[in-house]
Design a protein around this motif. Sequence first.
Motif, PDB file in Angstrom:
ATOM      1  N   ARG A  76     -11.434  20.556  46.515  1.00  0.00           N
ATOM      2  CA  ARG A  76     -11.473  19.152  45.933  1.00  0.00           C
ATOM      3  C   ARG A  76     -10.110  18.584  45.778  1.00  0.00           C
ATOM      4  O   ARG A  76      -9.109  19.388  45.561  1.00  0.00           O
ATOM      5  CB  ARG A  76     -12.113  19.268  44.894  1.00  0.00           C
ATOM      6  N   SER A  77     -10.031  17.375  45.922  1.00  0.00           N
ATOM      7  CA  SER A  77      -8.786  16.743  45.474  1.00  0.00           C
ATOM      8  C   SER A  77      -9.037  15.836  44.360  1.00  0.00           C
ATOM      9  O   SER A  77      -9.587  14.764  44.278  1.00  0.00           O
ATOM     10  CB  SER A  77      -8.442  15.726  46.704  1.00  0.00           C
ATOM     11  N   TYR A  78      -8.808  16.205  43.003  1.00  0.00           N
ATOM     12  CA  TYR A  78      -9.024  15.529  41.811  1.00  0.00           C
ATOM     13  C   TYR A  78      -8.194  14.187  41.737  1.00  0.00           C
ATOM     14  O   TYR A  78      -6.792  14.233  42.001  1.00  0.00           O
ATOM     15  CB  TYR A  78      -8.524  16.455  40.764  1.00  0.00           C
ATOM     16  N   HIS A  79      -8.903  13.233  40.977  1.00  0.00           N
ATOM     17  CA  HIS A  79      -8.398  12.088  40.450  1.00  0.00           C
ATOM     18  C   HIS A  79      -7.909  12.071  39.077  1.00  0.00           C
ATOM     19  O   HIS A  79      -7.106  11.595  38.626  1.00  0.00           O
ATOM     20  CB  HIS A  79      -9.362  10.914  40.883  1.00  0.00           C
ATOM     21  N   HIS A  80      -8.890  13.072  38.219  1.00  0.00           N
ATOM     22  CA  HIS A  80      -8.637  13.043  36.960  1.00  0.00           C
ATOM     23  C   HIS A  80      -9.357  14.409  36.677  1.00  0.00           C
ATOM     24  O   HIS A  80     -10.509  14.751  37.019  1.00  0.00           O
ATOM     25  CB  HIS A  80      -8.997  11.944  36.150  1.00  0.00           C
ATOM     26  N   ALA A  81      -8.656  15.244  35.816  1.00  0.00           N
ATOM     27  CA  ALA A  81      -9.576  16.697  35.469  1.00  0.00           C
ATOM     28  C   ALA A  81      -9.098  16.949  34.119  1.00  0.00           C
ATOM     29  O   ALA A  81      -7.913  16.785  33.496  1.00  0.00           O
ATOM     30  CB  ALA A  81      -8.718  17.763  36.290  1.00  0.00           C
ATOM     31  N   GLU A  82      -9.988  17.252  33.316  1.00  0.00           N
ATOM     32  CA  GLU A  82      -9.967  17.517  31.535  1.00  0.00           C
ATOM     33  C   GLU A  82     -10.609  18.895  31.511  1.00  0.00           C
ATOM     34  O   GLU A  82     -10.464  19.318  30.281  1.00  0.00           O
ATOM     35  CB  GLU A  82     -10.515  16.293  30.856  1.00  0.00           C
ATOM     36  N   ILE A  83     -11.460  19.374  32.422  1.00  0.00           N
ATOM     37  CA  ILE A  83     -12.265  20.678  32.106  1.00  0.00           C
ATOM     38  C   ILE A  83     -11.457  21.688  32.168  1.00  0.00           C
ATOM     39  O   ILE A  83     -10.956  21.916  33.322  1.00  0.00           O
ATOM     40  CB  ILE A  83     -13.453  20.587  32.752  1.00  0.00           C
ATOM     41  N   ASP A  84     -11.220  22.855  31.246  1.00  0.00           N
ATOM     42  CA  ASP A  84     -10.311  23.769  31.375  1.00  0.00           C
ATOM     43  C   ASP A  84     -11.061  25.130  31.896  1.00  0.00           C
ATOM     44  O   ASP A  84     -12.381  25.186  31.512  1.00  0.00           O
ATOM     45  CB  ASP A  84      -9.713  24.129  29.817  1.00  0.00           C
ATOM     46  N   TRP A  85     -10.508  25.692  32.706  1.00  0.00           N
ATOM     47  CA  TRP A  85     -11.165  26.782  33.225  1.00  0.00           C
ATOM     48  C   TRP A  85     -10.256  27.912  33.267  1.00  0.00           C
ATOM     49  O   TRP A  85      -8.928  27.718  33.295  1.00  0.00           O
ATOM     50  CB  TRP A  85     -11.565  26.463  34.955  1.00  0.00           C
TER      51      TRP A  85
END
Length: 137
Positions: A76-85
Motif C-alpha cells: 500500500r501507499s498510504y496517504h495518512h496512517a495513525e494505527i500503530d503496529w
Amino acid sequence: MHTEMDRLLMELWGGPRSPRGSAARAPADVYVTDDPPTLTVELAVPGADPAGIRVELEGDVLTVRGVLTRAPRERRSYHHAEIDWGPFERRLRLNVPVDAEGVTAVYERGVLSIDLPLAESILPRRVEIAVRGWTGG
C-alpha cells in the motif's frame, strides 16, 4: 503548554517511547472499584495475539508487552496512517499496594483487562475500642 504537559505525562505513565515506528502505543485506562476493592487496568491492544502478551508485576510497576499485528495485505501507499503496529511495551506505576497472588487478566475484543486486588494493608478497617472501667453515663 498543554501539549508539552500531555507529552510529559505520557512519558511518566509509560506512553510511547519514541516517535512512530519504534514502538506501538497501547492506550490505557486505570480505575478502582469498591466491591471487591480492585485496581483495574484496561489496555487497548487490537490485533495482539493474547498468547503473545506478557503481563508482569514487579513491586508497584505493571509491565505489559506484546505485538500488535495486522493481517498480511497487498503493498500500500498510504496517504495518512495513525494505527500503530508492531511491538509494544507499557509500564504503569500503580502507586498502591496490590495482592500479586490475586491478579487476573482477560482479553476480549481487543481490550486486555487486568484486575489487581488491593492489598489488605490499604483497605479501611474499623478498629474496635476496648472499654475498661466505664460505668456508663
